[in-house]
Design an enzyme around this catalytic site. Structure first.
Site, mmCIF file in Angstrom:
data_model
loop_
_atom_site.group_PDB
_atom_site.id
_atom_site.type_symbol
_atom_site.label_atom_id
_atom_site.label_comp_id
_atom_site.label_asym_id
_atom_site.label_seq_id
_atom_site.Cartn_x
_atom_site.Cartn_y
_atom_site.Cartn_z
ATOM 1 N N ARG A 94 -7.668 -0.295 8.661
ATOM 2 C CA ARG A 94 -6.498 0.925 8.389
ATOM 3 C C ARG A 94 -6.738 1.828 7.266
ATOM 4 O O ARG A 94 -6.227 2.718 7.008
ATOM 5 C CB ARG A 94 -5.412 0.422 8.687
ATOM 6 N N GLU A 106 -2.028 -13.475 5.834
ATOM 7 C CA GLU A 106 -0.983 -14.382 6.439
ATOM 8 C C GLU A 106 -1.543 -15.543 7.531
ATOM 9 O O GLU A 106 -0.780 -16.621 7.099
ATOM 10 C CB GLU A 106 -0.194 -13.393 7.341
HETATM 11 O O1 PRP Z 1 -1.497 -8.259 2.232
HETATM 12 P P1 PRP Z 1 -2.351 -8.857 3.167
HETATM 13 O O2 PRP Z 1 -1.623 -10.223 3.823
HETATM 14 O O3 PRP Z 1 -3.510 -9.342 2.857
HETATM 15 O O4 PRP Z 1 -2.352 -8.061 4.599
HETATM 16 C C1 PRP Z 1 -2.595 -6.723 4.677
HETATM 17 C C2 PRP Z 1 -3.907 -6.341 5.288
HETATM 18 O O5 PRP Z 1 -3.887 -6.851 6.617
HETATM 19 C C3 PRP Z 1 -4.322 -5.767 7.553
HETATM 20 O O6 PRP Z 1 -5.605 -5.706 7.858
HETATM 21 P P2 PRP Z 1 -6.411 -6.755 8.647
HETATM 22 O O7 PRP Z 1 -6.799 -7.987 7.876
HETATM 23 O O8 PRP Z 1 -5.389 -7.136 9.813
HETATM 24 O O9 PRP Z 1 -7.450 -6.145 9.309
HETATM 25 P P3 PRP Z 1 -7.655 -4.634 10.313
HETATM 26 O O10 PRP Z 1 -7.240 -3.599 9.184
HETATM 27 O O11 PRP Z 1 -8.963 -4.539 10.461
HETATM 28 O O12 PRP Z 1 -6.857 -4.774 11.311
HETATM 29 C C4 PRP Z 1 -3.865 -4.510 6.808
HETATM 30 O O13 PRP Z 1 -4.390 -3.427 7.346
HETATM 31 C C5 PRP Z 1 -3.960 -4.863 5.457
HETATM 32 O O14 PRP Z 1 -5.408 -4.620 4.944
HETATM 33 N N1 ADE Z 2 2.992 -7.419 9.489
HETATM 34 C C1 ADE Z 2 1.768 -6.904 9.626
HETATM 35 N N2 ADE Z 2 1.903 -5.637 10.458
HETATM 36 C C2 ADE Z 2 0.839 -5.078 10.274
HETATM 37 N N3 ADE Z 2 -0.311 -5.435 9.858
HETATM 38 C C3 ADE Z 2 -0.323 -6.387 8.731
HETATM 39 N N4 ADE Z 2 -1.216 -6.984 8.121
HETATM 40 C C4 ADE Z 2 -0.754 -8.111 7.830
HETATM 41 N N5 ADE Z 2 0.466 -8.265 7.957
HETATM 42 C C5 ADE Z 2 0.790 -7.079 8.953
#
Ligand code: PRP
Ligand code: ADE
Length: 229
Positions: free
Chosen positions: A120, A157
Site C-alpha cells: 500500500r 501484528e
Molecule cells: O506497523 P505494522 O504492524 O508493521 O503494520 C503496517 C503494515 O501492515 C500492512 O502491510 P501488510 O504487511 O499487511 O502488507 P500489504 O500492504 O502487502 O497488504 C500495512 O500496509 C503496513 O505496511
Molecule cells: N489494522 C490494520 N488494518 C490495515 N492494515 C494493517 N496492517 C497492519 N495492521 C493493519
C-alpha cells in the site's frame, strides 16, 4: 373598432397605475434611495462574506480532511482491517493526502528519494515522488526484486515477514522519505528505516496516512501521520 379599443384602454389603465405608484413613492425618494443603498451595501457585504466562507470550506484541504475523518471514523471495519479504498476512490481526498505529505516534506529541506513499502506504500509513494520531483524506490516482499538486493526481517501484528530493496537503490548520504499507508506495530517501518541506514542513506521522515494507536511496539523516529485511529 370596438374590439381594438378594449385592449388599448387596458394598457392605459395599467400604465397609469404604475405611474401613480411611482408618484406616491416619489414623496420619500431621498429616504428610499438611502434605504436602498444601505440595504444593497449590507446585502453585498453579506453575499461577499458568505462566498468567502464557502470558498474556504470548499478548498480541497478542508474538504478532504473532512472526508478522511468520515471514511475512517465511521468505518464499520474492525481495526484489523482499516480500509483506505474509499480515500483512494475520492480524487479530492486522495490528492489532498498527497498535498499534505508534500507540504510537510517541503519543510524538511532537500529530499533525494521517496521509498514506498509494498503493497500500500506503492499507492501513495510514486505520486508523492512525482509531486516532489524526485525518484521512487520500491521496497518489496522477499524474492520479488531482480538483481542484487539487501534484506531485512521484521515482525508484524501476526507473524513475521521479510522485505528487500535493490542494492544500488540508495547511494550513501541520500536523504530518503519513507511512505506507507498505516502504522500498526511499527515493525514494517522500523525494518524499512534499518534498510536505509544499512545503505548509509538518511531517513528524513516516515509518512503514513493512518497511525493505529495502541498497537505500536516499535519505536520509530520522525513519523508524520495524517490520521490517528
Ligand atoms: O506497523 P505494522 O504492524 O508493521 O503494520 C503496517 C503494515 O501492515 C500492512 O502491510 P501488510 O504487511 O499487511 O502488507 P500489504 O500492504 O502487502 O497488504 C500495512 O500496509 C503496513 O505496511
Ligand atoms: N489494522 C490494520 N488494518 C490495515 N492494515 C494493517 N496492517 C497492519 N495492521 C493493519
Amino acid at each position: 373598432m370596438r374590439p381594438c379599443l378594449k385592449p388599448s384602454s387596458q394598457i392605459i389603465t395599467f400604465n397609469s397605475v404604475v405611474c401613480e405608484e411611482n408618484l406616491k413613492s416619489g414623496k420619500n425618494s431621498l429616504h428610499s434611495k438611502l434605504i436602498m443603498i444601505l440595504t444593497w451595501n449590507r446585502l453585498t457585504l453579506l453575499t461577499l462574506l458568505t462566498l468567502l466562507t464557502l470558498l474556504t470550506l470548499l478548498t480541497p484541504k478542508y474538504f478532504a480532511r473532512g472526508k478522511c475523518r468520515f471514511f475512517f471514523e465511521t468505518s464499520e471495519e474492525s481495526d484489523e482491517n482499516t480500509d483506505i479504498c474509499p480515500l483512494l476512490a475520492d480524487p479530492v481526498a486522495f490528492s489532498t493526502v498527497i498535498d499534505l505529505f508534500a507540504e510537510h516534506v517541503k519543510t524538511l529541506g532537500s529530499v533525494d528519494l521517496v521509498m514506498g513499502l509494498e503493497a500500500r506504500g506503492f499507492l501513495f509513494g510514486p505520486v508523492l515522488a512525482q509531486r516532489l520531483g524526485v525518484g521512487f524506490v520500491p521496497v518489496r516482499k522477499k524474492g520479488k526484486l531482480p538483481g542484487a538486493t539487501v534484506l531485512a526481517s521484521y515482525s508484524l501484528e501476526y507473524g513475521k515477514d521479510e522485505m528487500e530493496i535493490q542494492a544500488d537503490a540508495i547511494q550513501p548520504g541520500q536523504r530518503v522519505v519513507i511512505v506507507d499507508d498505516i502504522i500498526a506495530t511499527g515493525g514494517t517501518l522500523e525494518a524499512a528505516c534499518k534498510l536505509v541506514k544499512q545503505m548509509q542513506g538518511e531517513v528524513i521522515q516516515c509518512l503514513v496516512v493512518i497511525l493505529l494507536s495502541g498497537l505500536q511496539t516499535c519505536q520509530i523516529d520522525k513519523v508524520f501521520h495524517l490520521l490517528e485511529l
